[in-house]
Design a protein around this motif. Structure first.
Motif, PDB file in Angstrom:
ATOM      1  N   PRO A 125      96.979  11.588 113.203  1.00  0.00           N
ATOM      2  CA  PRO A 125      96.383  10.355 112.476  1.00  0.00           C
ATOM      3  C   PRO A 125      96.488   9.079 113.437  1.00  0.00           C
ATOM      4  CG  PRO A 125      97.858  11.339 110.981  1.00  0.00           C
ATOM      5  CD  PRO A 125      97.949  12.118 112.114  1.00  0.00           C
TER       6      PRO A 125
ATOM      7  N   ALA B   2     102.963   0.484 102.308  1.00  0.00           N
ATOM      8  CA  ALA B   2     101.559   0.810 101.830  1.00  0.00           C
ATOM      9  C   ALA B   2     101.030   2.187 101.370  1.00  0.00           C
ATOM     10  CB  ALA B   2     100.835   0.256 102.834  1.00  0.00           C
ATOM     11  N   TYR B   3     102.214   2.836 100.808  1.00  0.00           N
ATOM     12  CA  TYR B   3     101.921   4.342 100.221  1.00  0.00           C
ATOM     13  C   TYR B   3     102.106   4.445  98.762  1.00  0.00           C
ATOM     14  CZ  TYR B   3     103.119   9.257 100.321  1.00  0.00           C
ATOM     15  OH  TYR B   3     103.245  10.495 100.075  1.00  0.00           O
ATOM     16  N   SER B   4     101.111   4.985  98.316  1.00  0.00           N
ATOM     17  CA  SER B   4     101.151   5.082  96.770  1.00  0.00           C
ATOM     18  C   SER B   4     101.541   6.449  96.283  1.00  0.00           C
ATOM     19  CB  SER B   4      99.743   5.127  96.252  1.00  0.00           C
ATOM     20  OG  SER B   4      99.007   6.063  96.419  1.00  0.00           O
ATOM     21  N   ILE B   6     100.152   9.034  95.903  1.00  0.00           N
ATOM     22  CA  ILE B   6      99.114   9.914  94.924  1.00  0.00           C
ATOM     23  C   ILE B   6      98.338  10.443  95.991  1.00  0.00           C
ATOM     24  CG2 ILE B   6      97.319   9.755  93.560  1.00  0.00           C
ATOM     25  CD1 ILE B   6      98.307   6.751  93.049  1.00  0.00           C
ATOM     26  N   GLY B   7      98.350  11.742  95.998  1.00  0.00           N
ATOM     27  CA  GLY B   7      97.332  12.857  96.912  1.00  0.00           C
ATOM     28  C   GLY B   7      96.390  13.569  95.952  1.00  0.00           C
ATOM     29  N   ARG B   8      95.200  13.034  95.902  1.00  0.00           N
ATOM     30  CA  ARG B   8      94.259  13.802  95.057  1.00  0.00           C
ATOM     31  C   ARG B   8      93.727  14.949  95.648  1.00  0.00           C
ATOM     32  NH1 ARG B   8      89.257  10.644  94.344  1.00  0.00           N
ATOM     33  NH2 ARG B   8      90.099   9.352  96.264  1.00  0.00           N
ATOM     34  N   LYS B   9      93.665  16.062  94.676  1.00  0.00           N
ATOM     35  CA  LYS B   9      93.365  17.300  95.377  1.00  0.00           C
ATOM     36  C   LYS B   9      91.864  17.391  95.292  1.00  0.00           C
ATOM     37  CE  LYS B   9      97.082  20.075  96.262  1.00  0.00           C
ATOM     38  NZ  LYS B   9      97.716  18.744  96.996  1.00  0.00           N
ATOM     39  N   VAL B  10      91.368  18.075  96.447  1.00  0.00           N
ATOM     40  CA  VAL B  10      89.779  18.559  96.293  1.00  0.00           C
ATOM     41  C   VAL B  10      89.843  20.134  96.604  1.00  0.00           C
ATOM     42  CG1 VAL B  10      88.613  16.402  96.736  1.00  0.00           C
ATOM     43  CG2 VAL B  10      89.623  17.970  98.523  1.00  0.00           C
TER      44      VAL B  10
ATOM     45  N   ALA C 144      98.212  -0.832  96.864  1.00  0.00           N
ATOM     46  CA  ALA C 144      98.247  -0.009  98.099  1.00  0.00           C
ATOM     47  C   ALA C 144      97.025   0.747  98.029  1.00  0.00           C
ATOM     48  CB  ALA C 144      99.366   0.588  97.686  1.00  0.00           C
ATOM     49  N   ASP C 145      96.498   1.290  96.478  1.00  0.00           N
ATOM     50  CA  ASP C 145      95.628   2.049  96.637  1.00  0.00           C
ATOM     51  C   ASP C 145      94.324   1.424  96.983  1.00  0.00           C
ATOM     52  OD1 ASP C 145      96.772   4.217  95.658  1.00  0.00           O
ATOM     53  OD2 ASP C 145      96.022   3.926  93.441  1.00  0.00           O
ATOM     54  N   ILE C 187      85.302   8.064  99.163  1.00  0.00           N
ATOM     55  CA  ILE C 187      86.431   9.231  99.018  1.00  0.00           C
ATOM     56  C   ILE C 187      87.719   8.711  98.788  1.00  0.00           C
ATOM     57  CG2 ILE C 187      87.344  11.225 100.286  1.00  0.00           C
ATOM     58  CD1 ILE C 187      84.337  11.527 101.718  1.00  0.00           C
ATOM     59  N   PHE C 188      88.088   7.753  99.607  1.00  0.00           N
ATOM     60  CA  PHE C 188      89.477   7.426  99.341  1.00  0.00           C
ATOM     61  C   PHE C 188      89.871   6.353  98.442  1.00  0.00           C
ATOM     62  CE2 PHE C 188      89.359   9.873 103.492  1.00  0.00           C
ATOM     63  CZ  PHE C 188      90.114  10.357 103.550  1.00  0.00           C
ATOM     64  N   ASP C 189      88.833   6.103  97.719  1.00  0.00           N
ATOM     65  CA  ASP C 189      89.037   5.202  96.464  1.00  0.00           C
ATOM     66  C   ASP C 189      89.543   5.790  95.383  1.00  0.00           C
ATOM     67  OD1 ASP C 189      88.651   3.301  94.480  1.00  0.00           O
ATOM     68  OD2 ASP C 189      86.866   2.528  95.393  1.00  0.00           O
ATOM     69  N   SER C 190      90.611   5.362  94.926  1.00  0.00           N
ATOM     70  CA  SER C 190      91.385   6.102  93.733  1.00  0.00           C
ATOM     71  C   SER C 190      90.506   5.852  92.368  1.00  0.00           C
ATOM     72  CB  SER C 190      92.728   5.733  93.492  1.00  0.00           C
ATOM     73  OG  SER C 190      92.668   4.124  92.974  1.00  0.00           O
ATOM     74  N   ARG C 236      90.127  15.871 108.329  1.00  0.00           N
ATOM     75  CA  ARG C 236      91.607  16.344 107.453  1.00  0.00           C
ATOM     76  C   ARG C 236      91.478  16.660 106.202  1.00  0.00           C
ATOM     77  NH1 ARG C 236      94.121  13.560 111.710  1.00  0.00           N
ATOM     78  NH2 ARG C 236      94.329  11.490 110.173  1.00  0.00           N
ATOM     79  N   ALA C 237      90.911  15.819 105.499  1.00  0.00           N
ATOM     80  CA  ALA C 237      90.654  15.955 104.070  1.00  0.00           C
ATOM     81  C   ALA C 237      89.883  17.427 103.940  1.00  0.00           C
ATOM     82  CB  ALA C 237      89.882  14.869 103.192  1.00  0.00           C
ATOM     83  N   SER C 242      92.826  18.240 100.504  1.00  0.00           N
ATOM     84  CA  SER C 242      93.529  17.122  99.513  1.00  0.00           C
ATOM     85  C   SER C 242      93.361  15.940 100.550  1.00  0.00           C
ATOM     86  CB  SER C 242      95.024  17.615  99.375  1.00  0.00           C
ATOM     87  OG  SER C 242      95.777  16.785 100.296  1.00  0.00           O
ATOM     88  N   ILE C 243      93.179  14.790  99.567  1.00  0.00           N
ATOM     89  CA  ILE C 243      92.915  13.529 100.049  1.00  0.00           C
ATOM     90  C   ILE C 243      94.245  12.984 100.274  1.00  0.00           C
ATOM     91  CG2 ILE C 243      91.571  11.410  99.940  1.00  0.00           C
ATOM     92  CD1 ILE C 243      89.903  12.931  97.889  1.00  0.00           C
ATOM     93  N   MET C 245      96.360  10.047 100.303  1.00  0.00           N
ATOM     94  CA  MET C 245      96.164   8.724 100.013  1.00  0.00           C
ATOM     95  C   MET C 245      97.010   7.784 100.995  1.00  0.00           C
ATOM     96  SD  MET C 245      93.848   8.793  97.918  1.00  0.00           S
ATOM     97  CE  MET C 245      93.601   6.972  97.210  1.00  0.00           C
ATOM     98  N   ASP C 246      98.019   8.437 101.676  1.00  0.00           N
ATOM     99  CA  ASP C 246      98.801   7.656 102.647  1.00  0.00           C
ATOM    100  C   ASP C 246      97.813   7.634 103.937  1.00  0.00           C
ATOM    101  OD1 ASP C 246      99.300  10.320 102.433  1.00  0.00           O
ATOM    102  OD2 ASP C 246     100.663  10.126 104.386  1.00  0.00           O
ATOM    103  N   ASP C 248      99.154   6.808 107.060  1.00  0.00           N
ATOM    104  CA  ASP C 248      99.710   7.383 108.314  1.00  0.00           C
ATOM    105  C   ASP C 248     101.047   7.955 108.057  1.00  0.00           C
ATOM    106  OD1 ASP C 248     100.805   8.015 110.605  1.00  0.00           O
ATOM    107  OD2 ASP C 248     100.044   5.943 111.630  1.00  0.00           O
ATOM    108  N   PRO C 249     100.798   9.117 107.812  1.00  0.00           N
ATOM    109  CA  PRO C 249     102.453   9.753 107.319  1.00  0.00           C
ATOM    110  C   PRO C 249     103.357   9.395 108.272  1.00  0.00           C
ATOM    111  CG  PRO C 249     100.679  11.392 107.630  1.00  0.00           C
ATOM    112  CD  PRO C 249      99.920  10.368 107.972  1.00  0.00           C
TER     113      PRO C 249
END
Ligand code: SF4
Ligand code: SF4
Ligand code: FES
Lengths: 173, 154, 255
Positions: A125, B2-4, B6-10, C144-145, C187-190, C236-237, C242-243, C245-246, C248-249
């Motif tokens: 990234p 800044a990391y929640s 939460i990873g949403r699955k698709v 954060a979201d 897409i990245f909006d919770s 990448r999604a 999977s999306i 949400m972070d 930058d890992p």
């Protein structure tokens, strides 16, 4: 102003040529040039690949024709008037193939290095933030490898090849 | 931070273009080693001027290491053809927009690729050393050496 | 500073503009004007000076003049930018070259037909999709979201990016970076539930896979959106199903 008759308004759509010339004038910088080079080197390698698969096919099918073909890569060719050369050896031919060979190595090397950069941008990234630095690395490594390789590949051109025995082989064909 | 978390699955998307895109990266990375290695061995360690039938035969027909070279060349040829022709397809797709012309272009592209893959794999897998030819070649080389040294002596 | 000092800073600029008269011309042609410009003028001011005092037939689109509406994207000295965001001071040399943006049909002079651009934009469904019963208050979201897609909310749909993109120049079926940026924003909006549909639309030869990571879009964006990075995130999604949400890992590992 012009006196020519006016017509219903028309939009202007660029043709292929205008797209290419105007696109090349776009000041896209490093990203755009590396993309273009990636394409050009890729197409060059593809053309070589096709030729190379065909000549390798000769190994199985016609060994003599294969040796005849690779002899041409070394500058030796038969069937031309002997007065044109020393024993079927033509130095311009050999030079052309050596320089072409160097071009091929350069294409593969650039395509590889730049390809690794693209893959990094895709999978890592944060890489896209450093793409300029990464391109400088690509260029740096490319130059660092190409200088010794060029010397190594071109050095034998100082002397005529030791032997052009294959000429004799193919003469018996 | 800044990391929640939460990873949403698709649903994994898959699909033709995604598969090709992925293939281009993976085959590209493999070809970096295969192709640069091949170039180093044939063009730098050896030289195009020494490569001939006998050289190729000594690699492919070697009873111990022959299969390694064959596997190397086979992998390289197949990956390179697919990588190269898919790259060509990507370039052409930007220029050819009509679906029917795209069908024609892909037929040509994949037809050519199939011919090269079949021809290339055939050469690599079914290669058999032609001892007789190598013997003849060695004899002629000796004769040529002799003729050359004779010329030098003169 | 005195007025005299300012006046001495005035530069004479040669302004080269690619003109196209839809009722007469077969193809665009260059026309040249000469004008005085203050280093602190914007390129837009220079164009308007030419239009108001030298050639009133010159056509351009502009509205806010403050980099907000996104209507005056054009090619300034070879690269896409908003005329209202570039100062004369930052123009190298004495020539200012102005052209309409590439990849879209030219209607007149610097005005292009934006319809294909907006069609692509609409194709990614740039609106919140959520069929769950609406709460009595707002749909809440953690800071954060919200930060996850903050950057891509800044797009003003100026088309600088899409018309800087080499694949788009020849292939106008490509949805283009701007549409992907706006898909990314949802897409990245919770709170959004339409990610799958949007990803399905972008998972196409003319979707994200047409992007060749040329980075022209990123350098052209007047809002400094890291467009190529946003596109990579969508890729990448698609790849991982999977999306993330972070953002930058790696940052998390380092933190
Ligand atoms: S990064 Fe992708 S979208 Fe942006 S200019 Fe390059 S090819 Fe186009
Ligand atoms: S992403 Fe940037 S360049 Fe592209 S349309 Fe939006 S604001 Fe303009
Ligand atoms: S005029 Fe509105 S962005 Fe330039």
């Amino acid at each position: 102003m012009s006196t020519s008759t006016s017509r219903p308004p028309q939009v202007y759509r660029r043709g292929t040529w205008a797209r290419i010339t105007e696109g090349l004038r776009y000041g896209g910088g490093i990203g755009q040039w590396s993309w273009l080079l990636h394409r050009v080197t890729g197409l060059g390698i593809l053309v070589f690949l096709i030729i190379h698969i065909i000549d390798t096919f000769l190994v199985v099918a016609y060994p003599e024709l294969y040796d005849h073909t690779v002899a041409i890569y070394g500058g030796s060719i038969t069937g031309l008037p002997t007065s044109w050369s020393m024993n079927g050896y033509y130095w311009p031919l050999r030079w052309a193939f050596r320089i072409g060979e160097l071009g091929l190595i350069a294409c593969v090397l650039f395509h590889s290095l730049n390809g690794v950069r693209v893959v990094m941008v895709d999978f890592w990234p944060r890489a896209s933030l450093h793409q300029r630095v990464m391109f400088n690395w690509v260029l740096g490594i490319f130059v660092a490898i190409m200088i010794p390789v060029s010397i190594w590949v071109l050095l034998p051109l100082r002397h005529a090849p030791e032997m052009h025995s294959r000429v004799i082989t193919s003469a018996s064909m | 931070m800044a990391y929640s978390g939460i990873g949403r699955k698709v649903r994994p998307n898959g699909g033709f273009e995604l598969a090709w895109w992925f293939f281009m990266r993976i085959s590209g990375l493999m070809l970096v080693f295969l192709a640069l290695g091949h170039l180093t061995i044939t063009h730098l360690i050896n030289s195009v001027e020494n490569i001939n039938y006998a050289f190729v035969a000594s690699r492919w027909a070697d009873p111990q290491s022959g299969w390694i070279w064959r596997l190397w060349d086979l992998t390289m040829i197949n990956l390179a053809v697919l990588h190269g022709f898919n790259g060509l397809r990507q370039i052409l797709w930007e220029q050819i927009l009509s679906p029917s012309k795209r069908v024609i272009a892909s037929t040509i592209i994949w037809g050519l690729a199939a011919v090269l893959i079949i021809g290339g794999s055939y050469s690599i897998l079914l290669f058999q050393e032609n001892r007789e030819y190598i013997q003849k070649w060695k004899a002629e080389r000796e004769a040529a050496r002799f003729a050359q040294s004779a010329r030098h002596i003169q | 500073m005195s007025t005299a000092a300012l006046a001495s800073d005035m530069r004479t600029l040669k302004v080269k503009i690619k003109r196209y008269n839809p009722e007469l011309d077969e193809a665009p042609h260059w026309e040249e004007y000469t004008t005085e410009a203050d280093p602190l003028d914007r390129v837009l001011d220079v164009i308007q000076k030419v239009k108001w005092y030298q050639d009133e037939t010159l056509a351009l689109r502009r509205s806010c003049a403050h980099g907000v509406c996104g209507s005056d994207a054009m090619r300034i000295n070879g690269v896409n930018a908003l005329a209202c965001k570039i100062l004369v001071r930052n123009v190298k040399g004495d020539t200012l070259t102005l052209e309409p943006i590439l990849g879209l049909p030219v209607i007149k002079d610097l005005i292009v037909d934006m319809k294909p651009f907006f069609d692509h934009y609409k194709s990614v469904m740039p609106f919140l999709i959520n069929d769950e019963p609406a709460p009595t208050t707002e749909r809440l979201q953690s800071p954060a979201d919200r930060a996850r897609f903050d950057e891509t909310t800044k797009c003003i749909l100026c088309a600088c990016c899409t018309t800087a993109c080499p694949p788009f120049w020849s292939d106008n079926k490509y949805v283009g970076p701007a549409a992907i940026v706006n898909a990314h924003r949802f897409i990245f909006d919770s709170r959004d539930r339409g990610a799958q549909e949007r990803l399905d639309i972008l998972n196409d030869a003319e979707g994200v896979w047409r992007c060749r990571t040329v980075f022209n879009c990123t350098s052209a964006c007047p809002r400094d959106i890291k467009v190529t990075q946003a596109i990579s995130e969508v890729k990448r999604a698609l790849l991982g199903g999977s999306i993330e949400m972070d953002r930058d890992p790696l940052q998390i590992i380092e933190a």
